[in-house]
Motif scaffolding. Sequence first.
Motif, mmCIF file in Angstrom:
data_model
loop_
_atom_site.group_PDB
_atom_site.id
_atom_site.type_symbol
_atom_site.label_atom_id
_atom_site.label_comp_id
_atom_site.label_asym_id
_atom_site.label_seq_id
_atom_site.Cartn_x
_atom_site.Cartn_y
_atom_site.Cartn_z
ATOM 1 N N ARG A 89 -44.441 -8.953 -1.689
ATOM 2 C CA ARG A 89 -44.707 -10.364 -1.451
ATOM 3 C C ARG A 89 -43.507 -11.251 -1.748
ATOM 4 N N GLY A 90 -42.454 -10.697 -2.375
ATOM 5 C CA GLY A 90 -41.359 -11.545 -2.800
ATOM 6 C C GLY A 90 -41.846 -12.509 -3.869
ATOM 7 N N TYR A 91 -40.969 -13.378 -4.277
ATOM 8 C CA TYR A 91 -41.364 -14.429 -5.224
ATOM 9 C C TYR A 91 -40.251 -15.456 -5.307
ATOM 10 N N GLY A 92 -40.607 -16.733 -5.195
ATOM 11 C CA GLY A 92 -39.613 -17.789 -5.324
ATOM 12 C C GLY A 92 -38.489 -17.637 -4.323
ATOM 13 N N VAL A 93 -37.249 -17.534 -4.835
ATOM 14 C CA VAL A 93 -36.087 -17.421 -3.947
ATOM 15 C C VAL A 93 -35.920 -16.011 -3.392
ATOM 16 N N ARG A 94 -36.706 -15.041 -3.870
ATOM 17 C CA ARG A 94 -36.623 -13.663 -3.369
ATOM 18 C C ARG A 94 -37.617 -13.492 -2.230
ATOM 19 N N SER A 95 -37.108 -13.198 -1.044
ATOM 20 C CA SER A 95 -37.965 -13.106 0.134
ATOM 21 C C SER A 95 -38.734 -11.790 0.168
ATOM 22 N N PRO A 96 -39.874 -11.757 0.872
ATOM 23 C CA PRO A 96 -40.577 -10.494 1.070
ATOM 24 C C PRO A 96 -39.729 -9.504 1.863
ATOM 25 N N VAL A 97 -39.953 -8.219 1.628
ATOM 26 C CA VAL A 97 -39.247 -7.156 2.340
ATOM 27 C C VAL A 97 -40.283 -6.293 3.056
#
Length: 359
Positions: A108-116
């Motif tokens: 799901r990613g989180y914040g500035v980290r995108s989903p993969v």
Amino acid sequence: MYGLSIREDGDLDLLSLGALIHRLDPGVVPFRKATECRIHVSGGEFNVAANLADCFRVRTGIATAMVDYPIGDLIAERVRAMGVKPFYKRFEHNGVDGPNMATVYSDRGYGVRSPVVFYNRSNEAGALLKPGDFDWEAIFADGVRWFHSGGIFAALSETTGALIIEGMEAAKAAGAVTSFDLNYRGKLWGVWGGQDRAVSVLSEIVEHVDVLVGNEEDLQMALGIPGPEITPASKLDPGSFIDMIDRVLDRYPDIKVVATTLRDVRSSCRHGWGAVAWINGEAYVSPTCELDVYDRVGGGDGFASGLFYGLLTGESEEEALRLGWAHGALLTTFPGDTTMATLEQVRALAEGGSARIQR
């Protein structure tokens, strides 16, 4: 209405053609550090049928591949639970390498980290489907009002696009409306021909389509239609999408509806959300809202199913768009790819409802 000839009766309100998959979801933990996953049953085409059956309480079906092994059993149970009538082309698993029900991996990613997102679609049963695998005459015999498929299924193999065309021709002969979600996925097309092949296959399919779902990038990458000549003020500005409609109609004059979501991704958890639809010569634009996103996968399918419901039930064009916008927004608040919303919740949000507790 809407320039569409929607039959009033039929055993099924909507039939989808596509591939079923299971998605492994480790939540916000990246796969390289994951110790556990949730399993979601999905498929872009199935999601529309499942949402319509479960939330909107209409009769739907799915024509698809099914493998007789435990993963297939898990997926079939979820199809039953969502209230979707299956029409299966069955395959036997050899106990070693398939055929398989595909696996999609998506955190799901989180914040500035995108989903993969990545896939294991090796020896996928859905990719083996071909013209002649379904008895369309029998499937349409008791009436089907709407037939739906999408670009993810078309991307699976050299035979799935031809099967979609076969299904659409049968649907047209039976008096059904046809819809298609472009859902361009470069990774899937990249393994057997790339964008040029995608444009060739999808352009032929869209010649049979009444209702087209796809954003600006889909229209450019999947159909080769030149991009907009204007620069939008924001990603929620519908102007550049509306600017492309004439080019779509020049190439596909029989299309009566073109629609898409508008999404401004501020972070993995925070999105601006809107939608726009061109319906029989007029453009309609939804309200916009800020989404606190739990799981973004399936939001576009949620929009399509709400829009289709509005059109199937004779809502005004603006209300049909609002129902799609509201249902897509709600779907991002649930885990998984298919709906957990109720029709009452969708209508409340479409009419301007809030998140105040319901007592």
